[in-house]
Design an enzyme around this catalytic site. Structure first.
Site, PDB file in Angstrom:
ATOM      1  N   ASP A 134       0.513   9.870  -0.254  1.00  0.00           N
ATOM      2  CA  ASP A 134       0.171   8.798  -1.179  1.00  0.00           C
ATOM      3  C   ASP A 134       0.035   7.485  -0.412  1.00  0.00           C
ATOM      4  OD1 ASP A 134       0.515  10.700  -3.160  1.00  0.00           O
ATOM      5  OD2 ASP A 134       2.552  10.059  -3.647  1.00  0.00           O
ATOM      6  N   ARG A 135      -0.735   6.565  -0.976  1.00  0.00           N
ATOM      7  CA  ARG A 135      -0.990   5.296  -0.286  1.00  0.00           C
ATOM      8  C   ARG A 135       0.303   4.587   0.103  1.00  0.00           C
ATOM      9  NH1 ARG A 135      -1.803  -0.032  -1.967  1.00  0.00           N
ATOM     10  NH2 ARG A 135      -1.538   0.589  -4.143  1.00  0.00           N
TER      11      ARG A 135
END
Length: 297
Positions: A134-135
Site C-alpha cells: 500500500d502507498r
C-alpha cells in the site's frame, strides 16, 4: 539472456519437460519460439519436443523484452537492498505508491525503478513488479528483471512458498503472545478502496507474534499466509485492534506517525538462479522507531 542446465536424467525426456522442471512456463516457451529466442542442446538449435538421452547441456536463449512506453521515467532515487542479474529488491518509503494509478501516474516506485534501469543503461527496461505494498506501508518490494524470473516468483506466490514478514503496531494490548486471524476478506460494499471481513470473501490467513507491549498499543511481527489487499489492516481492525494511524480502518492517531504503522521487514524466497534461499531485511523507518521507542534495526 542465456539460461543453461545439464540434463542429469538417465531416461529419455523431451526438452520441454526439462525446461518445465526448471520453472519455464508455456507462455515463456512461446516467446522463445516466436519472438527471436532459441533452444540449444550442446549449442545446436532444437525444437522443444527434441528428445534428450542424458548428459546434454540445454540452453534457453530468451528474446529481448520490449519496454512499456506508457510507463513514465522518474529520476527520483531508490534504496536498493539487493540486486543481481535476475532480481532487484527495494526498500519503499511510506507515501510512495508501488505502481501508477490515475491520480499518481509518474511518481511511483515502478517509475523510479524504470529510471534506475535507464541510468544503468540496462538493455531490458521492462519493470516486473512481483510484490506490492500500500502507498502508506513501507518496506520491501521485489522486482524481477526479466520474464523468466517473474514467472518463478508468480509460481512461488501461488504455492504460498514465499515468506513475507511485517512489523505492525496495533491499538490496544493483545493478550496472547502468538495467534492466528483466519477470516475471509472481500470488498466493502460502500467503498471501492476499503476491504472488510465478509462470509463471501476470499480465504485469508494472518499469523502474528507479540514483540512488545506498550501503553495502549502492541508491537507485533506478522506473517501473511495469503496475500489479500489490506489483509493485515483488515484482520486486526476486525479483531478490535486497528493499526495505529490507520484512519481508513478506524485506527487511533498518534503524533509520532502520520500513516498506518506497518512495515514489510523481511522477505525470503528460493532463487533457482543461484540455487539458494534469498533473505532480505529492511530496517525500521524513523517514524515507527519514534512510535515504539526502539533502536533502528
Amino acid at each position: 539472456m542465456r539460461f543453461t542446465w545439464t540434463n542429469t536424467a538417465t531416461s529419455p525426456m523431451k526438452v520441454k519437460t526439462l525446461l518445465s522442471a526448471h520453472g519455464v512456463t508455456r507462455s515463456l516457451l512461446k516467446k522463445v519460439k516466436y519472438h527471436g529466442g532459441a533452444i540449444l542442446v550442446n549449442e545446436l538449435p532444437v525444437l522443444a519436443i527434441h528428445v534428450l538421452t542424458g548428459g546434454e547441456t540445454v540452453t534457453m536463449v530468451t528474446p529481448d523484452e520490449i519496454g512499456n512506453d506508457h510507463l513514465g521515467v522518474s529520476g527520483l532515487p531508490i534504496t536498493i537492498l539487493y540486486e543481481d542479474r535476475d532480481y532487484l529488491i527495494v526498500n519503499k518509503p511510506a507515501g510512495v505508491a508501488s505502481v501508477p494509478a490515475h491520480r499518481l501516474p509518474d511518481n511511483t516506485l515502478a517509475n523510479r525503478v524504470k529510471g534506475y534501469y535507464r541510468a544503468q543503461h540496462y538493455t531490458n527496461e521492462v519493470v516486473h513488479i512481483t510484490t506490492r505494498l500500500d502507498r502508506d506501508t513501507s518496506g520491501i518490494v521485489l522486482f524481477a528483471k526479466h520474464h523468466f524470473a517473474h514467472s518463478i516468483i508468480d509460481h512461488q506466490l501461488k504455492e504460498h512458498a514465499m515468506r513475507k514478514m511485517y512489523l505492525a503496531v496495533v491499538s490496544g494490548v493483545l493478550a496472547e503472545d502468538h495467534g492466528w486471524l483466519d477470516q475471509p476478506i472481500g470488498r466493502a460494499p460502500e467503498s471501492f478502496i476499503k476491504r472488510t471481513v465478509t462470509p463471501d470473501g476470499r480465504a485469508s490467513l494472518t499469523e502474528y507474534w507479540v514483540v512488545k507491549r506498550l501503553p495502549g498499543m502492541t508491537v507485533v511481527r506478522v506473517r501473511l499466509h495469503t496475500g489479500r489487499t489490506h489483509q493485515i489492516r483488515v484482520h486486526f481492525a476486525h479483531a478490535g485492534h486497528p493499526l495505529i494511524g490507520d484512519a481508513l480502518y478506524g485506527g487511533p492517531l498518534n503524533p509520532a506517525i502520520d500513516r498506518q504503522a506497518l512495515h514489510c521487514m523481511q522477505l525470503q524466497f528460493y532463487d533457482p538462479f543461484i540455487e539458494q534461499n534469498l533473505t532480505t531485511f529492511a530496517p525500521l523507518p524513523a517514524d515507527i522507531v519514534r512510535l515504539i521507542g526502539a533502536e533502528p534495526i
